[in-house]
Write an enzyme that holds these catalytic residues in place. Structure first.
Site, PDB file in Angstrom:
ATOM      1  N   HIS A  20       6.966   2.959   1.173  1.00 52.21           N
ATOM      2  CA  HIS A  20       6.785   4.398   1.281  1.00 52.21           C
ATOM      3  C   HIS A  20       6.079   4.728   2.594  1.00 52.21           C
ATOM      4  CE1 HIS A  20       6.829   4.766  -3.312  1.00 52.21           C
ATOM      5  NE2 HIS A  20       6.473   3.502  -3.158  1.00 52.21           N
ATOM      6  N   TYR A  21       6.109   5.983   3.012  1.00 50.02           N
ATOM      7  CA  TYR A  21       5.060   6.461   3.903  1.00 50.02           C
ATOM      8  C   TYR A  21       4.140   7.367   3.099  1.00 50.02           C
ATOM      9  CZ  TYR A  21       7.857  10.798   5.011  1.00 50.02           C
ATOM     10  OH  TYR A  21       8.568  11.966   4.985  1.00 50.02           O
ATOM     11  N   THR A  22       2.911   7.531   3.600  1.00 52.91           N
ATOM     12  CA  THR A  22       1.925   8.299   2.839  1.00 52.91           C
ATOM     13  C   THR A  22       2.227   9.794   2.855  1.00 52.91           C
ATOM     14  OG1 THR A  22       0.508   8.245   4.808  1.00 52.91           O
ATOM     15  CG2 THR A  22       0.048   6.634   3.052  1.00 52.91           C
TER      16      THR A  22
ATOM     17  N   GLU B 118       2.315   1.642   0.489  1.00 53.11           N
ATOM     18  CA  GLU B 118       2.254   2.905   1.224  1.00 53.11           C
ATOM     19  C   GLU B 118       1.860   2.611   2.667  1.00 53.11           C
ATOM     20  OE1 GLU B 118       2.766   6.089   0.426  1.00 53.11           O
ATOM     21  OE2 GLU B 118       2.864   6.146  -1.775  1.00 53.11           O
TER      22      GLU B 118
ATOM     23  N   HIS C 259      11.471   4.365  -0.657  1.00 50.18           N
ATOM     24  CA  HIS C 259      11.369   5.388  -1.700  1.00 50.18           C
ATOM     25  C   HIS C 259      12.610   6.276  -1.699  1.00 50.18           C
ATOM     26  CE1 HIS C 259       8.312   8.251  -3.854  1.00 50.18           C
ATOM     27  NE2 HIS C 259       9.185   7.743  -4.682  1.00 50.18           N
TER      28      HIS C 259
ATOM     29  N   ASP D 259      11.088   9.127   2.515  1.00 52.09           N
ATOM     30  CA  ASP D 259      10.269   8.053   3.090  1.00 52.09           C
ATOM     31  C   ASP D 259      10.780   6.649   2.741  1.00 52.09           C
ATOM     32  OD1 ASP D 259       9.304   8.935   0.445  1.00 52.09           O
ATOM     33  OD2 ASP D 259       7.766   7.402   0.647  1.00 52.09           O
TER      34      ASP D 259
END
Length: 225
Positions: free
Chosen positions: A26-28, A91, A133, A143
């Protein structure tokens, strides 16, 4: 590789008999990394992940790998749903498309790679199950996005990346091939194609299944058999 403990209360037991066979990146998607870490550790937020990788390469462990973290949400891959039960979630700090999406620093990507390899050494996660994700929730998530270096990870043993491509298959083959990779098939085709492109053809992340995209879909599907 140094991992700093930063426990989150947001976890529970994995269901009995469910294998850990997926790795979800994921990215945050928040203004700062600290904002994201605070939220992932907030009991009221009810979200978490197993690891956070900061932009300077620091790695935090929020949830033990033997516990279920709350990172995937409503999700589907290769016929399975509720993927928190069977996955490890990472993340990667980046503000995301909402707050100024930017390149992932080389030091950060190197740390992501090292962490992934460490996880893969402990769990029987096939390369086809190293996903973003947006792959498992294509109608909801973007993401880690088109700037994430999936190819670099794959070249270092994390996930899949095709070396060559067949001739483009006919348009009618697009959906069955996406299903063979792992995508759900009950969403509009442009949504699925965009998710695929974000991962495996980032310069073309526009949702059009043109000849180049269909050829890349066929190449990835061939690796997922």
């Amino acid at each position: 590789m140094t991992v700093t403990e930063a426990p989150s209360p947001n976890h529970d037991a994995r269901p009995d008999g469910t294998p850990v066979d997926m790795l979800v990146l994921h990215y945050t998607g928040m203004r700062t990394g600290q904002d994201a870490i605070d939220r992932l550790r907030d009991p009221a937020a009810k979200v978490s992940c197993h690891y956070v990788v900061e932009e300077d390469g620091r790695i935090l462990r929020l949830v033990s790998e033997d516990r279920r973290a709350a990172h995937a949400g409503v999700s589907h891959w290769r016929g399975h749903t509720g993927l928190n039960a069977r996955s490890i979630g990472i993340e990667v700090v980046n503000p995301g498309h909402e707050w100024g999406y930017r390149d992932f620093p080389a030091l950060q990507m190197a740390a992501v790679c090292d962490l992934c390899l460490d996880i893969l050494a402990r769990h029987p996660i096939p390369a086809r199950n190293v996903v973003g994700h947006s792959d498992i929730a294509p109608d909801r998530k973007q993401d880690p996005g088109e700037l994430f270096d999936w190819e670099g990870l794959a070249r270092n043993g994390v996930g899949l990346w095709p070396d060559g491509e067949p001739a483009p298959p006919p348009e009618a083959a697009t959906l069955p091939l996406l299903e063979a990779i792992g995508y759900r098939t009950d969403l509009p085709l442009p949504v699925l194609v965009t998710a695929f492109q974000r991962h495996w053809l980032p310069p073309r992340a526009v949702g059009v299944a043109d000849a180049a995209t269909r050829a890349r879909i066929a190449a990835v599907a061939a690796l997922c058999g």
